[in-house]
Design a protein around this motif. Sequence first.
Motif, PDB file in Angstrom:
ATOM      1  N   GLY A 299      55.902   6.802 130.696  1.00 53.72           N
ATOM      2  CA  GLY A 299      54.958   5.761 130.382  1.00 53.72           C
ATOM      3  C   GLY A 299      53.596   6.316 130.001  1.00 53.72           C
ATOM      4  O   GLY A 299      52.930   5.772 129.116  1.00 53.72           O
ATOM      5  N   VAL A 300      53.207   7.395 130.708  1.00 53.43           N
ATOM      6  CA  VAL A 300      51.895   7.969 130.423  1.00 53.43           C
ATOM      7  C   VAL A 300      51.884   8.583 129.016  1.00 53.43           C
ATOM      8  O   VAL A 300      50.920   8.433 128.268  1.00 53.43           O
ATOM      9  CB  VAL A 300      51.520   9.025 131.493  1.00 53.43           C
ATOM     10  CG1 VAL A 300      50.274   9.778 131.128  1.00 53.43           C
ATOM     11  CG2 VAL A 300      51.383   8.384 132.849  1.00 53.43           C
ATOM     12  N   VAL A 301      52.970   9.260 128.688  1.00 54.98           N
ATOM     13  CA  VAL A 301      53.060   9.887 127.367  1.00 54.98           C
ATOM     14  C   VAL A 301      53.019   8.826 126.280  1.00 54.98           C
ATOM     15  O   VAL A 301      52.333   8.972 125.263  1.00 54.98           O
ATOM     16  CB  VAL A 301      54.343  10.743 127.263  1.00 54.98           C
ATOM     17  CG1 VAL A 301      54.572  11.227 125.836  1.00 54.98           C
ATOM     18  CG2 VAL A 301      54.274  11.922 128.208  1.00 54.98           C
ATOM     19  N   ASN A 302      53.744   7.721 126.492  1.00 51.79           N
ATOM     20  CA  ASN A 302      53.741   6.638 125.500  1.00 51.79           C
ATOM     21  C   ASN A 302      52.355   6.014 125.367  1.00 51.79           C
ATOM     22  O   ASN A 302      51.904   5.711 124.263  1.00 51.79           O
ATOM     23  CB  ASN A 302      54.774   5.572 125.862  1.00 51.79           C
ATOM     24  CG  ASN A 302      56.188   6.053 125.621  1.00 51.79           C
ATOM     25  OD1 ASN A 302      56.406   6.997 124.871  1.00 51.79           O
ATOM     26  ND2 ASN A 302      57.155   5.415 126.277  1.00 51.79           N
ATOM     27  N   ALA A 303      51.665   5.812 126.475  1.00 54.97           N
ATOM     28  CA  ALA A 303      50.317   5.248 126.437  1.00 54.97           C
ATOM     29  C   ALA A 303      49.362   6.205 125.723  1.00 54.97           C
ATOM     30  O   ALA A 303      48.507   5.787 124.922  1.00 54.97           O
ATOM     31  CB  ALA A 303      49.818   4.951 127.853  1.00 54.97           C
ATOM     32  N   ALA A 304      49.479   7.506 125.999  1.00 57.24           N
ATOM     33  CA  ALA A 304      48.633   8.501 125.336  1.00 57.24           C
ATOM     34  C   ALA A 304      48.922   8.536 123.835  1.00 57.24           C
ATOM     35  O   ALA A 304      48.001   8.625 123.016  1.00 57.24           O
ATOM     36  CB  ALA A 304      48.850   9.870 125.960  1.00 57.24           C
ATOM     37  N   ALA A 305      50.200   8.457 123.473  1.00 56.01           N
ATOM     38  CA  ALA A 305      50.575   8.456 122.058  1.00 56.01           C
ATOM     39  C   ALA A 305      50.012   7.228 121.360  1.00 56.01           C
ATOM     40  O   ALA A 305      49.491   7.309 120.239  1.00 56.01           O
ATOM     41  CB  ALA A 305      52.089   8.521 121.905  1.00 56.01           C
ATOM     42  N   ALA A 306      50.091   6.066 122.023  1.00 59.03           N
ATOM     43  CA  ALA A 306      49.557   4.829 121.439  1.00 59.03           C
ATOM     44  C   ALA A 306      48.042   4.935 121.285  1.00 59.03           C
ATOM     45  O   ALA A 306      47.472   4.525 120.258  1.00 59.03           O
ATOM     46  CB  ALA A 306      49.933   3.629 122.305  1.00 59.03           C
ATOM     47  N   GLY A 307      47.365   5.482 122.276  1.00 60.52           N
ATOM     48  CA  GLY A 307      45.914   5.659 122.192  1.00 60.52           C
ATOM     49  C   GLY A 307      45.538   6.631 121.090  1.00 60.52           C
ATOM     50  O   GLY A 307      44.576   6.408 120.341  1.00 60.52           O
ATOM     51  N   GLY A 308      46.302   7.722 120.997  1.00 60.63           N
ATOM     52  CA  GLY A 308      46.057   8.694 119.931  1.00 60.63           C
ATOM     53  C   GLY A 308      46.247   8.079 118.555  1.00 60.63           C
ATOM     54  O   GLY A 308      45.482   8.342 117.625  1.00 60.63           O
ATOM     55  N   GLN A 309      47.260   7.221 118.430  1.00 63.81           N
ATOM     56  CA  GLN A 309      47.509   6.548 117.158  1.00 63.81           C
ATOM     57  C   GLN A 309      46.351   5.615 116.819  1.00 63.81           C
ATOM     58  O   GLN A 309      45.942   5.524 115.662  1.00 63.81           O
ATOM     59  CB  GLN A 309      48.827   5.776 117.195  1.00 63.81           C
ATOM     60  CG  GLN A 309      49.206   5.126 115.870  1.00 63.81           C
ATOM     61  CD  GLN A 309      49.408   6.151 114.749  1.00 63.81           C
ATOM     62  OE1 GLN A 309      50.154   7.106 114.904  1.00 63.81           O
ATOM     63  NE2 GLN A 309      48.723   5.939 113.636  1.00 63.81           N
ATOM     64  N   GLN A 310      45.801   4.949 117.829  1.00 65.68           N
ATOM     65  CA  GLN A 310      44.655   4.062 117.595  1.00 65.68           C
ATOM     66  C   GLN A 310      43.430   4.856 117.123  1.00 65.68           C
ATOM     67  O   GLN A 310      42.704   4.419 116.234  1.00 65.68           O
ATOM     68  CB  GLN A 310      44.326   3.270 118.855  1.00 65.68           C
ATOM     69  CG  GLN A 310      45.343   2.192 119.166  1.00 65.68           C
ATOM     70  CD  GLN A 310      45.042   1.473 120.475  1.00 65.68           C
ATOM     71  OE1 GLN A 310      44.263   1.949 121.299  1.00 65.68           O
ATOM     72  NE2 GLN A 310      45.681   0.324 120.661  1.00 65.68           N
ATOM     73  N   VAL A 311      43.215   6.024 117.712  1.00 64.47           N
ATOM     74  CA  VAL A 311      42.097   6.871 117.282  1.00 64.47           C
ATOM     75  C   VAL A 311      42.312   7.311 115.832  1.00 64.47           C
ATOM     76  O   VAL A 311      41.391   7.264 115.012  1.00 64.47           O
ATOM     77  CB  VAL A 311      41.938   8.089 118.218  1.00 64.47           C
ATOM     78  CG1 VAL A 311      40.941   9.087 117.662  1.00 64.47           C
ATOM     79  CG2 VAL A 311      41.528   7.649 119.616  1.00 64.47           C
ATOM     80  N   LEU A 312      43.540   7.712 115.510  1.00 64.60           N
ATOM     81  CA  LEU A 312      43.845   8.133 114.140  1.00 64.60           C
ATOM     82  C   LEU A 312      43.682   6.967 113.167  1.00 64.60           C
ATOM     83  O   LEU A 312      43.119   7.129 112.079  1.00 64.60           O
ATOM     84  CB  LEU A 312      45.266   8.698 114.080  1.00 64.60           C
ATOM     85  CG  LEU A 312      45.688   9.323 112.750  1.00 64.60           C
ATOM     86  CD1 LEU A 312      44.764  10.468 112.365  1.00 64.60           C
ATOM     87  CD2 LEU A 312      47.127   9.822 112.847  1.00 64.60           C
ATOM     88  N   ASP A 313      44.142   5.798 113.546  1.00 66.60           N
ATOM     89  CA  ASP A 313      43.985   4.609 112.698  1.00 66.60           C
ATOM     90  C   ASP A 313      42.503   4.298 112.478  1.00 66.60           C
ATOM     91  O   ASP A 313      42.096   3.939 111.359  1.00 66.60           O
ATOM     92  CB  ASP A 313      44.689   3.397 113.320  1.00 66.60           C
ATOM     93  CG  ASP A 313      46.213   3.516 113.306  1.00 66.60           C
ATOM     94  OD1 ASP A 313      46.735   4.401 112.576  1.00 66.60           O
ATOM     95  OD2 ASP A 313      46.861   2.747 114.043  1.00 66.60           O
ATOM     96  N   SER A 314      41.712   4.446 113.524  1.00 70.40           N
ATOM     97  CA  SER A 314      40.269   4.195 113.399  1.00 70.40           C
ATOM     98  C   SER A 314      39.628   5.200 112.445  1.00 70.40           C
ATOM     99  O   SER A 314      38.769   4.848 111.627  1.00 70.40           O
ATOM    100  CB  SER A 314      39.590   4.271 114.763  1.00 70.40           C
ATOM    101  OG  SER A 314      40.048   3.232 115.590  1.00 70.40           O
ATOM    102  N   ALA A 315      40.040   6.455 112.547  1.00 68.53           N
ATOM    103  CA  ALA A 315      39.514   7.480 111.641  1.00 68.53           C
ATOM    104  C   ALA A 315      39.908   7.171 110.202  1.00 68.53           C
ATOM    105  O   ALA A 315      39.092   7.303 109.282  1.00 68.53           O
ATOM    106  CB  ALA A 315      40.017   8.862 112.043  1.00 68.53           C
ATOM    107  N   ASN A 316      41.148   6.729 110.001  1.00 66.09           N
ATOM    108  CA  ASN A 316      41.595   6.372 108.659  1.00 66.09           C
ATOM    109  C   ASN A 316      40.813   5.185 108.116  1.00 66.09           C
ATOM    110  O   ASN A 316      40.477   5.138 106.927  1.00 66.09           O
ATOM    111  CB  ASN A 316      43.094   6.088 108.646  1.00 66.09           C
ATOM    112  CG  ASN A 316      43.903   7.357 108.806  1.00 66.09           C
ATOM    113  OD1 ASN A 316      43.452   8.443 108.488  1.00 66.09           O
ATOM    114  ND2 ASN A 316      45.121   7.214 109.331  1.00 66.09           N
ATOM    115  N   THR A 317      40.503   4.213 108.976  1.00 69.19           N
ATOM    116  CA  THR A 317      39.695   3.066 108.560  1.00 69.19           C
ATOM    117  C   THR A 317      38.294   3.528 108.160  1.00 69.19           C
ATOM    118  O   THR A 317      37.766   3.129 107.121  1.00 69.19           O
ATOM    119  CB  THR A 317      39.605   2.016 109.701  1.00 69.19           C
ATOM    120  OG1 THR A 317      40.924   1.541 109.984  1.00 69.19           O
ATOM    121  CG2 THR A 317      38.718   0.856 109.311  1.00 69.19           C
ATOM    122  N   ALA A 318      37.694   4.390 109.000  1.00 69.23           N
ATOM    123  CA  ALA A 318      36.367   4.919 108.683  1.00 69.23           C
ATOM    124  C   ALA A 318      36.397   5.693 107.366  1.00 69.23           C
ATOM    125  O   ALA A 318      35.491   5.564 106.530  1.00 69.23           O
ATOM    126  CB  ALA A 318      35.874   5.814 109.819  1.00 69.23           C
TER     127      ALA A 318
END
Length: 144
Positions: A1-20
Amino acid sequence: GVVNAAAAGGQQVLDSANTANGYLHPYMQAGTESLQSLKDLASGPGFTFSEDDPSYKWRLEQGQKALERSAAARGGALGGGAMKALTRYAQGAASQEYQAAFDRYSADKNQRASILMPMFQTGATASNQAGQNTMNANKYFIVS
């Protein structure tokens, strides 16, 4: 669960960078286009002078008319002295107008470069920031 949550958070950071980076794209595009324009300006045709230059033609015509009228008023319109004066005037006018035309050419190139350079620099700054955004976001991206 922790790995999945970290992966989801990492994806959100990457998505935010792509938006920026999407917001930076117009500035990067302007930089790319201005760089091409600067390259074209630097490698474009060099200065050429033409006797068809309107400024040269007008100045030459006005000076020749004045010399011809002056010679005619003195009764020597077709004399050798008048022809010599016309030739000397035409050579001087050509030399001065060549320099003036070259100065206009140089001023135009410099003005265009001074307009393009800040756009290029803005694009370079935006590209640098987009790269930083991507690298920083990828620090948090976890492949599960």
